[in-house]
Structures are given as structure tokens and as C-alpha cells.
Design a protein around this motif. Structure first.
Motif, PDB file in Angstrom:
ATOM      1  N   TYR A  96       0.847  -1.178   0.000  1.00 14.90           N
ATOM      2  CA  TYR A  96       0.000   0.000   0.000  1.00 14.90           C
ATOM      3  C   TYR A  96       0.887   1.234   0.000  1.00 14.90           C
ATOM      4  CZ  TYR A  96      -4.011  -2.906   1.220  1.00 14.90           C
ATOM      5  OH  TYR A  96      -5.012  -3.841   1.204  1.00 14.90           O
ATOM      6  N   GLN A 127       0.873   5.572   0.947  1.00 15.48           N
ATOM      7  CA  GLN A 127       0.174   6.714   1.549  1.00 15.48           C
ATOM      8  C   GLN A 127       0.987   7.964   1.277  1.00 15.48           C
ATOM      9  OE1 GLN A 127      -0.081   6.869   5.859  1.00 15.48           O
ATOM     10  NE2 GLN A 127      -2.065   7.888   5.783  1.00 15.48           N
ATOM     11  N   GLN A 164      -2.717  12.068   2.755  1.00 11.78           N
ATOM     12  CA  GLN A 164      -3.785  11.445   1.981  1.00 11.78           C
ATOM     13  C   GLN A 164      -4.119  10.054   2.522  1.00 11.78           C
ATOM     14  OE1 GLN A 164      -3.296  11.704  -2.261  1.00 11.78           O
ATOM     15  NE2 GLN A 164      -2.249  13.678  -2.128  1.00 11.78           N
ATOM     16  N   LYS A 165      -5.076   9.425   1.892  1.00 15.65           N
ATOM     17  CA  LYS A 165      -5.495   8.124   2.399  1.00 15.65           C
ATOM     18  C   LYS A 165      -4.550   7.024   1.931  1.00 15.65           C
ATOM     19  CE  LYS A 165      -8.771   6.693  -1.202  1.00 15.65           C
ATOM     20  NZ  LYS A 165     -10.161   6.253  -1.434  1.00 15.65           N
ATOM     21  N   VAL A 166      -4.699   5.869   2.538  1.00 17.79           N
ATOM     22  CA  VAL A 166      -3.887   4.709   2.194  1.00 17.79           C
ATOM     23  C   VAL A 166      -4.463   4.069   0.929  1.00 17.79           C
ATOM     24  CG1 VAL A 166      -3.031   2.492   3.009  1.00 17.79           C
ATOM     25  CG2 VAL A 166      -3.395   4.362   4.644  1.00 17.79           C
ATOM     26  N   PHE A 191      -4.256   1.106  -2.156  1.00 14.35           N
ATOM     27  CA  PHE A 191      -3.814  -0.228  -2.522  1.00 14.35           C
ATOM     28  C   PHE A 191      -2.933  -0.176  -3.773  1.00 14.35           C
ATOM     29  CE2 PHE A 191      -3.958  -4.672  -3.381  1.00 14.35           C
ATOM     30  CZ  PHE A 191      -4.264  -4.833  -4.733  1.00 14.35           C
ATOM     31  N   PHE A 199       3.579   0.818   2.752  1.00 20.05           N
ATOM     32  CA  PHE A 199       3.297  -0.183   3.777  1.00 20.05           C
ATOM     33  C   PHE A 199       3.159  -1.559   3.146  1.00 20.05           C
ATOM     34  CE2 PHE A 199       2.703   2.506   7.366  1.00 20.05           C
ATOM     35  CZ  PHE A 199       2.073   3.651   6.933  1.00 20.05           C
ATOM     36  N   LEU A 219       0.136   1.380  10.731  1.00 16.03           N
ATOM     37  CA  LEU A 219      -1.292   1.159  10.928  1.00 16.03           C
ATOM     38  C   LEU A 219      -1.500   0.031  11.932  1.00 16.03           C
ATOM     39  CD1 LEU A 219      -2.080   1.309   7.157  1.00 16.03           C
ATOM     40  CD2 LEU A 219      -2.937   2.942   8.837  1.00 16.03           C
ATOM     41  N   PHE A 242      -8.700   5.199  10.385  1.00 15.89           N
ATOM     42  CA  PHE A 242      -9.116   4.768   9.058  1.00 15.89           C
ATOM     43  C   PHE A 242     -10.104   3.618   9.146  1.00 15.89           C
ATOM     44  CE2 PHE A 242      -6.290   7.190   6.386  1.00 15.89           C
ATOM     45  CZ  PHE A 242      -5.171   7.426   7.170  1.00 15.89           C
ATOM     46  N   LYS A 279      -8.133  -7.188  -1.335  1.00 17.84           N
ATOM     47  CA  LYS A 279      -7.454  -6.001  -0.863  1.00 17.84           C
ATOM     48  C   LYS A 279      -8.309  -5.262   0.144  1.00 17.84           C
ATOM     49  CE  LYS A 279      -9.463  -3.456  -4.662  1.00 17.84           C
ATOM     50  NZ  LYS A 279      -9.273  -2.995  -6.056  1.00 17.84           N
ATOM     51  N   LEU A 280      -7.638  -4.537   1.019  1.00 17.39           N
ATOM     52  CA  LEU A 280      -8.304  -3.605   1.913  1.00 17.39           C
ATOM     53  C   LEU A 280      -8.515  -2.297   1.171  1.00 17.39           C
ATOM     54  CD1 LEU A 280      -6.675  -3.590   5.475  1.00 17.39           C
ATOM     55  CD2 LEU A 280      -9.077  -3.929   4.912  1.00 17.39           C
ATOM     56  N   PHE A 296      -9.469   1.585   1.909  1.00 13.28           N
ATOM     57  CA  PHE A 296      -9.523   2.510   3.032  1.00 13.28           C
ATOM     58  C   PHE A 296     -10.390   3.719   2.724  1.00 13.28           C
ATOM     59  CE2 PHE A 296      -6.378   0.981   6.062  1.00 13.28           C
ATOM     60  CZ  PHE A 296      -5.652   0.080   5.300  1.00 13.28           C
ATOM     61  N   GLY A 297     -10.965   4.265   3.783  1.00 10.36           N
ATOM     62  CA  GLY A 297     -11.583   5.574   3.701  1.00 10.36           C
ATOM     63  C   GLY A 297     -10.509   6.652   3.762  1.00 10.36           C
ATOM     64  N   GLN A 298     -10.940   7.880   3.686  1.00  6.05           N
ATOM     65  CA  GLN A 298     -10.022   9.011   3.609  1.00  6.05           C
ATOM     66  C   GLN A 298      -9.368   9.331   4.949  1.00  6.05           C
ATOM     67  OE1 GLN A 298     -13.165   8.789   2.647  1.00  6.05           O
ATOM     68  NE2 GLN A 298     -13.590   9.967   0.796  1.00  6.05           N
ATOM     69  N   GLY A 299      -9.884   8.764   6.010  1.00  5.28           N
ATOM     70  CA  GLY A 299      -9.311   8.999   7.320  1.00  5.28           C
ATOM     71  C   GLY A 299     -10.018  10.107   8.070  1.00  5.28           C
TER      72      GLY A 299
END
Lengths: 114, 112
Positions: free
Chosen positions: A35, A37, A41-43, A45, A91, B44, B90, B99-100, B102-105
Motif C-alpha cells: 500500500y 500513503q 492522503q489516504k492509504v 492499494f 506499507f 497502521l 481509518f 485487498k483492503l 480505506f476511507g479518507q481517514g
């Protein structure tokens, strides 16, 4: 408790250079992921890897990226010719056959392209 | 395809107050739901997960979340926050082995 280990923790490289980010997933895990980041910003894939091949990849994962599990323990992400926009935290994550314990993430590699 | 929306980008709250961080998801198939926490300059860490069974899930550090299938939500709650809970949170979804996403946090800022 088992951990996912990533090295190095921070890497600075010049634009156009190749970098290899290394990960050691938990030993009995079967699915592996990278992943990214970007700061603030967001994580996102990048790629998933199962049974020694890519099982899924995102639009970000273009021909400049590749993954490998060279020796049954390490899981690497290679960026062939880095760009400024590749600067991010990367990550690694892994899960066993089922996701009952959740995805375990490494502490990340901060890549800075200058 | 799955997607995750975290409705609040920042949540400021005073110490010892309750907090709720909101998460909505969309998916055409059954999914697993997760909350991860990221402390400054760290990786994380899994807070809690919903795989099946009871819709109220308890996690670490006194957090809990409730899966609401009809509202496609998985909101995170804590009855009394501490300064040390200041972090980015998150919400994420996945299919089995997938896959995971994610939201924007949500940046939780706990003030004294």
C-alpha cells in the motif's frame, strides 16, 4: 506477537533511480500486499500477491513497479525509475489463509524522491 | 466494487468526552469491516474488526463499533477519550483474501 518487518524505515533517492523496498511478512501468512500513503492522503492499494503471483493490482501499479518473493521470506517492491510523485510512505501487509486476525501492517518505509 | 466514506475529516473533542467517528461503505457483496489507527509517524494498527456474528464489536483501547447492514455503516465509538487517542483513524473494507480499501481517514484531536 508476530510482526511484519519493513526495511529501510526511510530512504532518500534521486529521481530516475531504482529503489527496492523490503518486507518480511509473518511466516505462516499466504497473502501479501503493498500500500502507499502520500503525505496527508489516504492509504491506497498497490498490489496483492498470492501463490507466487500477482493476484490484483491497482492503476497506480504500472510498468515501473514490480514485486517479488525471491526466497520464501522476503517480499519486495521495486520501483524502476522513481519520480517525484512516488514520494510516499509504503506499507507492506499480510494475512494468513483467512482474515480472522485482520491484516497485519509493517511500520512502513518513507520514500523521498529528490 | 467496494468503497468507504468517512464522513468527517477532522473531529476535535475535549478529554473525557464521548466520540463517534462515522464510516459508511458500499458493496455488492458481503464484506469484512475494519478500523485502523495511525499515530503520528507510525504504521497502521488494527483497532477492531467485524467478520460475522454480533454486530457490536469491541476493540483495543476502549473503542467499539457497530455494524449496521441496513444503513451500511460501521461507526466507531468511545465513551471517554484520552489525550493519547489523538491520531488518524481509518475505516476499511475487504472481501475474503481481497485487498483492503480505506476511507479518507478522520483526524481525531483530543484537547485537555
Amino acid at each position: 506477537e508476530p510482526e511484519v518487518t519493513q526495511t529501510p524505515s526511510h530512504q532518500v533517492t534521486q529521481m530516475g533511480q531504482e529503489v527496492i523496498l523490503r518486507c518480511v511478512p509473518i511466516s505462516n501468512h499466504l497473502y501479501f500486499y503493498w500500500y502507499r500513503q502520500i503525505l496527508g492522503q489516504k492509504v491506497e492499494f498497490l498490489v496483492s500477491f498470492y501463490n507466487n503471483e500477482i493476484s490484483e493490482k491497482s492503476e497506480i501499479f504500472d510498468d515501473q513497479f514490480s514485486v517479488e518473493r525471491p526466497d520464501g521470506s522476503n517480499f519486495t517492491l521495486k520501483i524502476r525509475s522513481t519520480k517525484l510523485e512516488d514520494s510516499a510512505m509504503y506499507f507492506c501487509a499480510s494475512i494468513p489463509e483467512t482474515v480472522t486476525d485482520g491484516y497485519t501492517f509493517g511500520s512502513g518505509t518513507r520514500l523521498t524522491v529528490v | 466494487a467496494q468503497s468507504v466514506t468517512q464522513l468527517d475529516s477532522q473531529v476535535p473533542v475535549f478529554e473525557e468526552a464521548p466520540v463517534e467517528l462515522r464510516c459508511n461503505y458500499s458493496s455488492s457483496v458481503s464484506v469484512y469491516l475494519f478500523w485502523y489507527v495511525q499515530y503520528p509517524n507510525q504504521g497502521l494498527q488494527l483497532l477492531l474488526k467485524y467478520l460475522s456474528g454480533s454486530t457490536l464489536v469491541k476493540g483495543i483501547n476502549g473503542f467499539e463499533a457497530e455494524f449496521n447492514k441496513s444503513q451500511t455503516s460501521f461507526h466507531l465509538r468511545k465513551p471517554s477519550v484520552h489525550i493519547s487517542d489523538t491520531a488518524e483513524y481509518f475505516c476499511a473494507v475487504s472481501r475474503l483474501g481481497g485487498k483492503l480499501i480505506f476511507g479518507q481517514g478522520t483526524e481525531l484531536s483530543v484537547k485537555p
